[in-house]
Design an enzyme around this catalytic site. Structure first.
Site, mmCIF file in Angstrom:
data_model
loop_
_atom_site.group_PDB
_atom_site.id
_atom_site.type_symbol
_atom_site.label_atom_id
_atom_site.label_comp_id
_atom_site.label_asym_id
_atom_site.label_seq_id
_atom_site.Cartn_x
_atom_site.Cartn_y
_atom_site.Cartn_z
ATOM 1 N N HIS A 356 -10.158 22.846 -72.807
ATOM 2 C CA HIS A 356 -9.333 21.794 -72.210
ATOM 3 C C HIS A 356 -10.097 20.865 -71.298
ATOM 4 O O HIS A 356 -9.497 19.955 -70.719
ATOM 5 C CB HIS A 356 -8.186 22.397 -71.404
ATOM 6 C CG HIS A 356 -7.043 22.878 -72.238
ATOM 7 N ND1 HIS A 356 -6.058 22.046 -72.681
ATOM 8 C CD2 HIS A 356 -6.742 24.110 -72.721
ATOM 9 C CE1 HIS A 356 -5.177 22.741 -73.382
ATOM 10 N NE2 HIS A 356 -5.579 23.991 -73.441
ATOM 11 N N LYS A 535 1.237 12.179 -62.588
ATOM 12 C CA LYS A 535 0.324 13.208 -63.090
ATOM 13 C C LYS A 535 -0.316 13.872 -61.878
ATOM 14 O O LYS A 535 -0.167 13.381 -60.762
ATOM 15 C CB LYS A 535 -0.751 12.609 -63.994
ATOM 16 C CG LYS A 535 -1.390 11.328 -63.437
ATOM 17 C CD LYS A 535 -2.413 10.725 -64.395
ATOM 18 C CE LYS A 535 -1.812 9.947 -65.512
ATOM 19 N NZ LYS A 535 -2.081 10.528 -66.825
ATOM 20 N N ARG A 536 -1.026 14.982 -62.103
ATOM 21 C CA ARG A 536 -1.731 15.596 -60.985
ATOM 22 C C ARG A 536 -2.654 14.573 -60.336
ATOM 23 O O ARG A 536 -3.213 13.693 -61.002
ATOM 24 C CB ARG A 536 -2.557 16.806 -61.461
ATOM 25 C CG ARG A 536 -1.721 18.029 -61.735
ATOM 26 C CD ARG A 536 -0.920 18.481 -60.539
ATOM 27 N NE ARG A 536 -1.770 19.075 -59.507
ATOM 28 C CZ ARG A 536 -1.896 20.386 -59.311
ATOM 29 N NH1 ARG A 536 -1.237 21.247 -60.048
ATOM 30 N NH2 ARG A 536 -2.690 20.846 -58.344
ATOM 31 N N LYS A 541 -8.497 10.946 -62.583
ATOM 32 C CA LYS A 541 -7.300 10.240 -63.073
ATOM 33 C C LYS A 541 -7.119 8.887 -62.380
ATOM 34 O O LYS A 541 -6.326 8.053 -62.812
ATOM 35 C CB LYS A 541 -6.065 11.120 -62.894
ATOM 36 C CG LYS A 541 -6.067 12.373 -63.790
ATOM 37 C CD LYS A 541 -4.816 13.220 -63.557
ATOM 38 C CE LYS A 541 -4.778 14.502 -64.362
ATOM 39 N NZ LYS A 541 -4.237 14.327 -65.721
ATOM 40 N N THR A 643 -1.010 14.323 -72.178
ATOM 41 C CA THR A 643 0.214 14.391 -72.971
ATOM 42 C C THR A 643 1.266 13.485 -72.343
ATOM 43 O O THR A 643 2.177 13.037 -73.037
ATOM 44 C CB THR A 643 0.763 15.832 -73.058
ATOM 45 O OG1 THR A 643 0.802 16.379 -71.736
ATOM 46 C CG2 THR A 643 -0.092 16.694 -73.946
ATOM 47 N N LYS A 647 4.313 10.974 -74.083
ATOM 48 C CA LYS A 647 5.737 10.914 -73.721
ATOM 49 C C LYS A 647 6.149 9.480 -73.426
ATOM 50 O O LYS A 647 7.233 9.033 -73.829
ATOM 51 C CB LYS A 647 5.999 11.780 -72.487
ATOM 52 C CG LYS A 647 5.635 13.251 -72.639
ATOM 53 C CD LYS A 647 5.638 13.937 -71.253
ATOM 54 C CE LYS A 647 4.970 15.291 -71.292
ATOM 55 N NZ LYS A 647 4.618 15.791 -69.930
HETATM 56 C C1 LIG Z 1 3.427 15.970 -69.315
HETATM 57 C C2 LIG Z 1 3.278 16.515 -67.953
HETATM 58 C C3 LIG Z 1 2.010 16.615 -67.372
HETATM 59 C C4 LIG Z 1 0.757 16.117 -68.052
HETATM 60 O O1 LIG Z 1 0.590 14.766 -67.705
HETATM 61 P P1 LIG Z 1 -0.807 14.003 -67.936
HETATM 62 O O2 LIG Z 1 -0.467 12.595 -67.581
HETATM 63 O O3 LIG Z 1 -1.149 14.163 -69.368
HETATM 64 O O4 LIG Z 1 -1.791 14.594 -67.008
HETATM 65 C C5 LIG Z 1 1.907 17.139 -66.103
HETATM 66 N N1 LIG Z 1 2.986 17.544 -65.425
HETATM 67 C C6 LIG Z 1 4.235 17.453 -65.942
HETATM 68 C C7 LIG Z 1 5.385 17.903 -65.136
HETATM 69 C C8 LIG Z 1 4.412 16.941 -67.229
HETATM 70 O O5 LIG Z 1 5.650 16.878 -67.728
#
Ligand SMILES: *Cc1c(COP(=O)(O)O)cnc(C)c1O
Length: 800
Positions: A356, A535-536, A541, A643, A647
């Site tokens: 990952h 996101k985190r 990022k 991911t 979405k």
């Molecule tokens: C989809 C999702 C992530 C992943 O987000 P990235 O932008 O790909 O880092 C992290 N936390 C939650 C709650 C999510 O639903």
């Protein structure tokens, strides 16, 4: 053999079931029932129906003697399960109707459910999407994880700073799980190793019990359900009676407290190596319990261990369960008497590993001191694996064991028959960087499986306005065949249809604005562009790139407040690891900047900045359907896949992004003209780092960037403590490892292209709708089909 779709339930029958559970399971009378009581009663009524498909699926798997997939993951970020279950069983109308008959508000009941945050971010959410897809596809599978008492911390802000509080999802009764005291295994640590008469015996000095809790995960239409089995740690001798009798009460409870520690907390960080004994214990605890369970199930059906690879596929979600290699070899060789070579070959044929990250600090390794103390036999086995591999591949120069460390990435690679990356770009980089040498030795081992997300949760359920329009337009076949969204394309040419698409988005934005007002006292204009980065928090990022652009934009609007500006609301959400101080300072900076910008009457009509606390799955489900713009701006080469990006595209947000992770593939699918690309490529990033003073050069060349950095440095956003963010400015003007300054100018350019595109509503809606229509490939059903055929050799047991 066909498993029939469960019979549809009427609202009346459903109402009776809810009342029965309320009375006999909760022990409450309807006139006294609280929201939580109704929620539990509804959950049990839904669960009954899931259990029926669950048992049918289990029976069918036994009857077919089918291969099972075991997905081992330290994290499962499952979020709420009630609405998911209702949607997948297609009971939405019945459940709503039943509650309304009972005079209870359905949405209030749904939002009473705690969000199970047994993960940090993308890695854990991927595992949750995979479980749902495995069930939708009817592939027999188990998810194995840890039942953390406290999931990821709850985040709040105080004076803009992140505060962390324990998450308490288990304080109330958890509606979805079944305790399985009969599935309980002793897990040993430490102790000694003896070889007698040719057999080696490990005698641990410490022991805890792993006890199983099962949650059924139901697929689309309730045709199949698999199991998420989470392990909870219990003391082997829960209570020291002799201490108790002496009056030493605290001492008496100690064994229990120590054991329970193992399943107490989720490590709040998945991108740095946790040099913690507890973390290694957690990893072995999960893995050893899972392997015991897998072998018990195998033994109940087969008596030839040679069949193991034909019946068992074990997927390691990152290196966290990498100890599965040596542990399986230990069981097969030490306990079952297989030769070491056969044990290694058998284990390798069962195991596969998903990488990952390429971030060096996130690749796990353990000091041999700690490893050998906790797992003395496993250290010996790792050494044997290493020398067996070296003997078979004499040209190689690297080793699983180096610098007195056990390197879990290498160990996973050597013990897996397939190793996969999670996007095309990431898989390519794996071959060129971390696993260059191993890839040359095993050129067929690395494969790509680009991540995906489940369309049931991330479109059907979270965005009823849009999913309703889609179903009305092309029928509901898209729900488990997401590429059929392509059939929307002809409708996108129809202005009336486009208006309905735009109305759906507008409705979602109005809902979000109303919720932000109610929950957070924020006033935002739903006609402004909703520009979202959730996101985190991590430097790679680059939330700080986003906030720099925000400052520059605000300054530009201030210079010409009567200009023709495109109204924009920047929305952030995300947690920083508690020990990651730089990331926490970025959160505080964003909050400080938001406070100054939002208080500026001259710019308020055009621009606002919001940071919503406590990002989790539930908040994502609220924000994503309402987003116009998706910020995917990581330094190229650093985000393995992402991911969140998928979405957003599916829900009709346009992406502003770099050529990183799955952004590359998203852009290919939706079309370059429907994606706002900026920034350096992964190759250019590597080259740029070698340029001396790259950050200073970039700043000297862009007055906007300089002015924004100066505003921070001068304390404009922290007047009570002007120096507060000097270190951030120094970082971005000096080493700037993540190349924020070097990518700023192009990011600004692309952001202004976004403004221009948004100003033309017709064009924007067309682009947004094309994003939806062309994102079908990013379904986790497609990803899981890829794993089933390329890695697991597993089959669906659903027909028709
Ligand atoms: C989809 C999702 C992530 C992943 O987000 P990235 O932008 O790909 O880092 C992290 N936390 C939650 C709650 C999510 O639903």
């Amino acid at each position: 053999m066909n498993i029939a779709t469960p019979p549809r339930t009427t609202a009346d029958a459903f109402r009776d079931d809810i009342l029965r559970h309320l009375t006999y399971e909760i022990g409450t009378d309807p006139s006294h029932a609280q929201v939580q009581d109704w929620r539990l009663a509804l959950s049990f009524a839904v669960r009954d129906r899931i259990v029926d498909s669950w048992f049918a699926a289990t029976r069918k798997t036994y009857e077919a003697g089918a291969k099972r997939v075991y997905y081992l993951s330290m994290e499962f970020l499952i979020g709420r399960l009630l609405e998911d279950g209702i949607v997948n069983l297609r009971l939405l109308d019945e459940a709503r109707g039943a509650l309304s008959q009972l005079g209870v508000d359905f949405d209030t009941v749904l939002s009473d459910e705690p969000d199970a945050a047994l993960g940090n971010g993308g890695l854990g959410r991927l595992a949750a999407c995979f479980l749902e897809s495995l069930s939708t596809l009817g592939c027999p599978a188990y998810g194995y994880g840890i039942r953390y008492e406290h999931g990821l911390f709850r985040q709040s802000f105080e004076g803009g700073r992140q505060m962390e509080a324990p998450e308490t999802w288990l304080l109330q009764r958890h509606a979805w799980e079944f305790e399985r005291p009969e599935a309980s295994y002793p897990i040993g640590f430490g102790g000694s190793v003896e070889t007698k008469g040719g057999t080696t015996v490990w005698t641990p000095s410490e022991c805890v019990f792993a006890e199983a809790f099962d949650t059924p995960i139901v697929g689309w239409q309730g045709r199949w359900a698999n199991t998420l089995r989470l392990w909870s740690a219990k003391a082997a001798n829960p209570f020291d009676l002799s201490s108790f009798n002496r009056g030493a009460f605290a001492e008496a409870a100690q064994p229990e407290a120590l054991a329970r520690t193992i399943s107490r907390v989720l490590y709040p960080d998945d991108t740095t190596e946790q040099g913690k004994e507890l973390r290694l214990k957690q990893e072995f605890f999960l893995t050893a319990a899972a392997l015991r369970d897998i072998l018990r199930r195998f033994d109940s059906e087969h008596d030839d261990l040679g069949k193991l690879p034909a019946k068992v596929a074990i997927q390691l979600n990152d290196t966290h369960p990498a100890i599965a290699g040596p542990e399986l070899v230990r069981i097969l060789h030490d306990e079952r008497g297989m030769s070491f070579e056969d044990a290694m070959a058998t284990a390798t044929a069962c195991l596969s590993y998903t990488n990952h990250t390429l971030l060096p600090e996130a690749l796990e390794s353990w000091g041999e001191g700690l490893f050998g103390r906790l797992l003395p036999r496993h250290l010996q086995i790792v050494d044997r694996i290493d020398s067996a591999h070296a003997k078979a591949n004499p040209s190689r120069s690297l080793s699983v064991r180096a610098d007195h460390q056990v390197k879990m990435g290498e160990l996973s690679f050597v013990m897996a028959h397939k190793v996969n990356g999670v996007s095309a770009l990431h898989t390519g980089l794996m071959k060129e960087t971390v696993f260059e040498e191993l890839h040359r030795l095993h050129p067929d081992r690395i494969v790509n499986q680009t991540n995906g997300v489940t369309p049931r949760r991330w479109l059907l359920s979270c965005n009823p306005r849009l999913s309703g329009l889609i179903t009305e337009t092309i029928g509901e076949g898209w729900v488990d065949d997401l590429e059929r969204l392509k059939e929307l394309e002809p409708s996108i040419e129809d202005a009336g249809w486009r208006q309905r698409y735009a109305d759906a988005k507008r409705g979602n934005k109005a809902d979000l604005a109303a919720w932000m007002a109610e929950a957070h006292g924020l006033t935002v204009d739903p006609d402004a562009m909703f520009d979202v980065q959730i996101k985190r928090l991590h430097e790679y990022k680059r939330q700080h790139l986003n906030i720099l652009e925000a400052i520059a934009l605000w300054q530009e609007i201030k210079d010409a407040p009567s200009g023709n500006h495109v109204p924009r609301v920047k929305i952030f959400a995300g947690k920083a690891a508690p020990g990651y101080f730089f990331a926490k300072d970025i959160i505080r900076l964003i909050n400080d900047v938001a406070q100054v910008i939002n208080a500026d009457a001259a710019t308020r009509d055009f621009f606002q900045v919001v940071f919503l606390p406590n990002y989790n799955v539930t908040l994502a489900e609220r924000l994503i359907p309402a987003a116009d713009l998706s910020e995917q701006i990581s330094t190229a080469g650093k985000e393995a896949s992402g991911t969140g990006n998928m979405k957003f595209a599916l829900n009709g947000a346009l992406t502003i992004g770099t050529l990183d992770g799955a952004n590359v593939e998203i852009r290919e699918h939706v079309g370059a003209e429907n994606f706002f690309l900026f920034g350096m490529t992964a190759d250019e990033v590597v080259a740029r780092r070698k340029v001396e003073n790259h950050a200073a050069q970039a700043i000297a060349a862009d007055p906007r960037l300089k002015r924004a950095l100066d505003a921070i440095k001068d304390g404009l956003f922290s007047p009570d403590e002007p120096d507060r963010y000097v270190h951030i400015v120094e970082n971005l003007s000096g080493p700037d490892y993540f190349l924020v300054s070097s990518d700023f100018t192009d990011y600004w350019r692309a952001s202004r292209e976004v403004d221009a595109a948004y100003a033309d509503a017709e064009t924007w809606t067309r682009k947004a709708a094309l994003n939806t229509a062309r994102s079908g490939w990013f379904s986790s059903d497609r990803t899981i089909r890829g794993y089933m055929s390329d890695i697991w050799n597993a089959e669906s047991l659903l027909t028709g």
